[in-house]
Design a protein around this motif. Structure first.
Motif, PDB file in Angstrom:
ATOM      1  N   GLY A  79      46.051  34.177  36.908  1.00 32.47           N
ATOM      2  CA  GLY A  79      47.151  34.494  37.822  1.00 32.47           C
ATOM      3  C   GLY A  79      47.017  35.841  38.501  1.00 32.47           C
ATOM      4  N   THR A  80      45.874  36.524  38.315  1.00 27.29           N
ATOM      5  CA  THR A  80      45.664  37.754  39.063  1.00 27.29           C
ATOM      6  C   THR A  80      44.787  37.458  40.286  1.00 27.29           C
ATOM      7  OG1 THR A  80      43.801  38.354  37.618  1.00 27.29           O
ATOM      8  CG2 THR A  80      45.935  39.364  37.131  1.00 27.29           C
ATOM      9  N   ALA A  81      45.081  38.199  41.363  1.00 30.47           N
ATOM     10  CA  ALA A  81      44.285  38.117  42.592  1.00 30.47           C
ATOM     11  C   ALA A  81      43.268  39.246  42.520  1.00 30.47           C
ATOM     12  CB  ALA A  81      45.184  38.273  43.818  1.00 30.47           C
ATOM     13  N   VAL A  82      42.005  38.879  42.495  1.00 36.05           N
ATOM     14  CA  VAL A  82      40.929  39.832  42.203  1.00 36.05           C
ATOM     15  C   VAL A  82      40.021  39.957  43.419  1.00 36.05           C
ATOM     16  CG1 VAL A  82      39.021  40.348  40.622  1.00 36.05           C
ATOM     17  CG2 VAL A  82      41.012  39.051  39.797  1.00 36.05           C
ATOM     18  N   GLY A 130      41.384  32.229  37.142  1.00 33.34           N
ATOM     19  CA  GLY A 130      41.907  31.130  36.338  1.00 33.34           C
ATOM     20  C   GLY A 130      42.125  29.854  37.120  1.00 33.34           C
ATOM     21  N   ALA A 131      41.758  29.853  38.421  1.00 31.98           N
ATOM     22  CA  ALA A 131      42.024  28.684  39.264  1.00 31.98           C
ATOM     23  C   ALA A 131      40.741  27.928  39.628  1.00 31.98           C
ATOM     24  CB  ALA A 131      42.755  29.109  40.536  1.00 31.98           C
ATOM     25  N   ASP A 148      39.453  45.479  42.973  1.00 28.12           N
ATOM     26  CA  ASP A 148      40.911  45.534  42.950  1.00 28.12           C
ATOM     27  C   ASP A 148      41.469  44.343  42.168  1.00 28.12           C
ATOM     28  OD1 ASP A 148      43.399  46.803  43.991  1.00 28.12           O
ATOM     29  OD2 ASP A 148      43.670  44.868  44.962  1.00 28.12           O
ATOM     30  N   ILE A 149      42.581  44.589  41.486  1.00 32.23           N
ATOM     31  CA  ILE A 149      43.277  43.527  40.751  1.00 32.23           C
ATOM     32  C   ILE A 149      44.763  43.637  41.061  1.00 32.23           C
ATOM     33  CG2 ILE A 149      43.725  42.494  38.477  1.00 32.23           C
ATOM     34  CD1 ILE A 149      41.365  44.275  37.440  1.00 32.23           C
ATOM     35  N   GLN A 150      45.356  42.564  41.511  1.00 34.85           N
ATOM     36  CA  GLN A 150      46.794  42.530  41.795  1.00 34.85           C
ATOM     37  C   GLN A 150      47.383  41.288  41.128  1.00 34.85           C
ATOM     38  OE1 GLN A 150      48.423  44.718  44.017  1.00 34.85           O
ATOM     39  NE2 GLN A 150      46.552  45.850  44.492  1.00 34.85           N
ATOM     40  N   GLU A 151      48.695  41.345  40.876  1.00 33.45           N
ATOM     41  CA  GLU A 151      49.404  40.141  40.475  1.00 33.45           C
ATOM     42  C   GLU A 151      49.427  39.218  41.695  1.00 33.45           C
ATOM     43  OE1 GLU A 151      50.434  38.376  37.347  1.00 33.45           O
ATOM     44  OE2 GLU A 151      50.681  40.539  37.112  1.00 33.45           O
TER      45      GLU A 151
END
Ligand code: ZN
Length: 160
Positions: free
Chosen positions: A6-9, A37-38, A138-141
């Motif tokens: 569920g993180t946007a990397v 995870g997708a 970068d890592i964002q929710e």
């Protein structure tokens, strides 16, 4: 924040084969954005990135089973030249989409002999051990919309 489902990397990466040749790289076009995870990226790379933080670098070698699969010689077929949608495709290295029992697959022309054409429906990187050098940028929710779609929208991600 650590990389988890569920993180946007965003990652910068260079992919090499066993011979050390560069097969793909984000250099010159900016980081790759994906939803962790997708299944947006190959399983071996996704597993290696789990738990990493922004700024981390890693080098990982991924066997075919965790990458684009083993080569399957049953996926190599010979057809008549006349079956090609366009005669211009009758040259080694040409790509065309082929309807199969498992849906549309990209085929590569690997031989042309007389009126016969050999098509290889394996992924071009099937059977290859993949050597990645990765830098986590970068890592964002991810947003609820991104999670619902199964891909990221920002930073060069999926465009609609
Ligand atoms: Zn979307």
């Amino acid at each position: 924040m650590k990389i988890s489902d569920g993180t946007a990397v965003q990652i910068d990466y260079t992919l090499r084969n066993d011979a050390g040749e560069v097969l793909d790289t984000s250099e010159g076009r900016g980081p790759l954005a994906y939803l962790h995870g997708a299944g947006n990226i190959i399983p071996g790379l996704e597993a290696a990135l789990e738990g990493k933080g922004a700024g981390d670098t890693l080098s990982v070698s991924i066997p075919p089973a965790e990458g684009y699969g083993e080569r399957d010689e049953a996926m190599v077929m010979t057809v008549a030249l006349s079956q090609l949608p366009d005669r211009k495709l009758a040259q080694v290295g040409a790509h065309l989409n082929v309807q199969t029992g498992q849906g549309i697959r990209l085929a590569t022309v690997t031989a042309v002999t007389g009126s016969r054409v050999t098509l290889d429906l394996n992924h071009p990187l099937a059977g290859e051990t993949l050597h990645f050098d990765v830098h986590v940028v970068d890592i964002q929710e991810a947003s609820a919309e991104e999670r619902a779609h199964g891909h990221v929208h920002a930073h060069g991600g999926h465009a609609h």
